[in-house]
Design a protein around this motif. Structure first.
Motif, PDB file in Angstrom:
ATOM      1  N   ARG A 173       1.402  -2.732  16.344  1.00  0.00           N
ATOM      2  CA  ARG A 173       0.450  -3.441  15.486  1.00  0.00           C
ATOM      3  C   ARG A 173       0.752  -3.166  14.011  1.00  0.00           C
ATOM      4  O   ARG A 173       0.743  -4.076  13.188  1.00  0.00           O
ATOM      5  N   ILE A 174       1.038  -1.926  13.675  1.00  0.00           N
ATOM      6  CA  ILE A 174       1.341  -1.585  12.280  1.00  0.00           C
ATOM      7  C   ILE A 174       2.674  -2.201  11.864  1.00  0.00           C
ATOM      8  O   ILE A 174       2.817  -2.695  10.746  1.00  0.00           O
ATOM      9  N   GLY A 175       3.657  -2.194  12.760  1.00  0.00           N
ATOM     10  CA  GLY A 175       4.937  -2.826  12.444  1.00  0.00           C
ATOM     11  C   GLY A 175       4.781  -4.302  12.151  1.00  0.00           C
ATOM     12  O   GLY A 175       5.345  -4.826  11.182  1.00  0.00           O
ATOM     13  N   LEU A 176       3.994  -4.996  12.964  1.00  0.00           N
ATOM     14  CA  LEU A 176       3.730  -6.409  12.702  1.00  0.00           C
ATOM     15  C   LEU A 176       2.979  -6.590  11.390  1.00  0.00           C
ATOM     16  O   LEU A 176       3.255  -7.507  10.620  1.00  0.00           O
ATOM     17  N   ALA A 177       2.030  -5.702  11.123  1.00  0.00           N
ATOM     18  CA  ALA A 177       1.260  -5.807   9.885  1.00  0.00           C
ATOM     19  C   ALA A 177       2.138  -5.565   8.657  1.00  0.00           C
ATOM     20  O   ALA A 177       2.011  -6.268   7.653  1.00  0.00           O
ATOM     21  N   LEU A 178       3.038  -4.595   8.743  1.00  0.00           N
ATOM     22  CA  LEU A 178       3.940  -4.341   7.616  1.00  0.00           C
ATOM     23  C   LEU A 178       4.883  -5.522   7.386  1.00  0.00           C
ATOM     24  O   LEU A 178       5.165  -5.892   6.241  1.00  0.00           O
ATOM     25  N   GLY A 179       5.351  -6.107   8.473  1.00  0.00           N
ATOM     26  CA  GLY A 179       6.165  -7.313   8.339  1.00  0.00           C
ATOM     27  C   GLY A 179       5.376  -8.451   7.729  1.00  0.00           C
ATOM     28  O   GLY A 179       5.876  -9.213   6.900  1.00  0.00           O
ATOM     29  N   PHE A 180       4.119  -8.574   8.116  1.00  0.00           N
ATOM     30  CA  PHE A 180       3.255  -9.610   7.566  1.00  0.00           C
ATOM     31  C   PHE A 180       2.998  -9.364   6.080  1.00  0.00           C
ATOM     32  O   PHE A 180       3.030 -10.292   5.266  1.00  0.00           O
ATOM     33  N   ILE A 181       2.762  -8.088   5.701  1.00  0.00           N
ATOM     34  CA  ILE A 181       2.578  -7.751   4.285  1.00  0.00           C
ATOM     35  C   ILE A 181       3.816  -8.128   3.491  1.00  0.00           C
ATOM     36  O   ILE A 181       3.730  -8.752   2.431  1.00  0.00           O
ATOM     37  N   ALA A 182       4.984  -7.754   4.002  1.00  0.00           N
ATOM     38  CA  ALA A 182       6.228  -8.071   3.293  1.00  0.00           C
ATOM     39  C   ALA A 182       6.393  -9.578   3.150  1.00  0.00           C
ATOM     40  O   ALA A 182       6.784 -10.073   2.080  1.00  0.00           O
ATOM     41  N   SER A 183       6.066 -10.320   4.193  1.00  0.00           N
ATOM     42  CA  SER A 183       6.173 -11.783   4.119  1.00  0.00           C
ATOM     43  C   SER A 183       5.217 -12.360   3.093  1.00  0.00           C
ATOM     44  O   SER A 183       5.586 -13.232   2.300  1.00  0.00           O
ATOM     45  N   LEU A 184       3.971 -11.882   3.089  1.00  0.00           N
ATOM     46  CA  LEU A 184       2.990 -12.394   2.132  1.00  0.00           C
ATOM     47  C   LEU A 184       3.356 -12.023   0.697  1.00  0.00           C
ATOM     48  O   LEU A 184       3.175 -12.825  -0.226  1.00  0.00           O
ATOM     49  N   ILE A 185       3.873 -10.807   0.500  1.00  0.00           N
ATOM     50  CA  ILE A 185       4.293 -10.400  -0.846  1.00  0.00           C
ATOM     51  C   ILE A 185       5.451 -11.277  -1.310  1.00  0.00           C
ATOM     52  O   ILE A 185       5.454 -11.762  -2.450  1.00  0.00           O
ATOM     53  N   LEU A 186       6.431 -11.476  -0.453  1.00  0.00           N
ATOM     54  CA  LEU A 186       7.566 -12.324  -0.833  1.00  0.00           C
ATOM     55  C   LEU A 186       7.123 -13.763  -1.106  1.00  0.00           C
ATOM     56  O   LEU A 186       7.583 -14.389  -2.064  1.00  0.00           O
ATOM     57  N   PHE A 187       6.230 -14.272  -0.283  1.00  0.00           N
ATOM     58  CA  PHE A 187       5.735 -15.625  -0.497  1.00  0.00           C
ATOM     59  C   PHE A 187       4.955 -15.711  -1.806  1.00  0.00           C
ATOM     60  O   PHE A 187       5.122 -16.647  -2.589  1.00  0.00           O
TER      61      PHE A 187
END
Length: 160
Positions: free
Chosen positions: A127-141
């Motif tokens: 869950r945290i791995g997916l969340a960190l990936g999601f954070i990175a995606s949102l920051i990049l976007f």
């Protein structure tokens, strides 16, 4: 509880740019880098609280009761976050406040996807791995949207 947080789990969470098309509210909330960061942080908190509640009640809950508990926990956490953002971070709340309750829905979608349609129990590290990936995606976007839209990076003017 599986605590193995590997780079593979974070990388797998980076698949969320494909989900961003389906998650228009998350895309709409990321008008700049900071809003992407705060939206991602709120997702991490919703994920963590939902997983901890599920883990704490694992011996009491049957498999069918797990999803309603996740729904109530994620919805309550998202509502509390929304109130906290409104009270203590009004500038950020003005940008992402409307979309905070939808983090609970995203949490449930990710939970169902990770658990194979409700057949298993996702791990905290997953869950945290997916969340960190999601954070990175949102920051990049948000970074891309901020740069192309306003010519700024982290609210510092870069382009004239």
């Amino acid at each position: 509880m599986d605590m193995n947080l590997s780079t593979d789990r974070i990388y797998n969470g980076m698949k969320s740019p494909a989900l961003l098309v389906l998650l228009c509210p998350a895309v709409a909330a990321c008008t700049d880098t900071m809003s992407g960061l705060w939206m991602g942080i709120s997702c991490v908190l919703v994920y963590a609280v939902a997983e901890l509640a599920s883990y704490a009640l694992r011996t009491v809950l049957s498999g069918k009761a797990r999803l309603p508990v996740l729904m109530v926990t994620a919805g309550t956490t998202a509502a509390i976050l929304s109130l906290l953002f409104e009270a203590y971070l009004p500038d950020i709340y003005g940008v992402i406040g409307l979309y905070l309750p939808l983090t609970a829905v995203f949490c449930l979608i990710v939970d169902l996807a990770e658990s194979g349609g409700g057949k298993g129990t996702p791990s905290l590290s997953g869950r945290i791995g997916l969340a960190l990936g999601f954070i990175a995606s949102l920051i990049l976007f948000g970074l891309l949207r901020e740069f192309l839209g306003a010519g700024t990076l982290l609210r510092v003017q870069v382009l004239p």
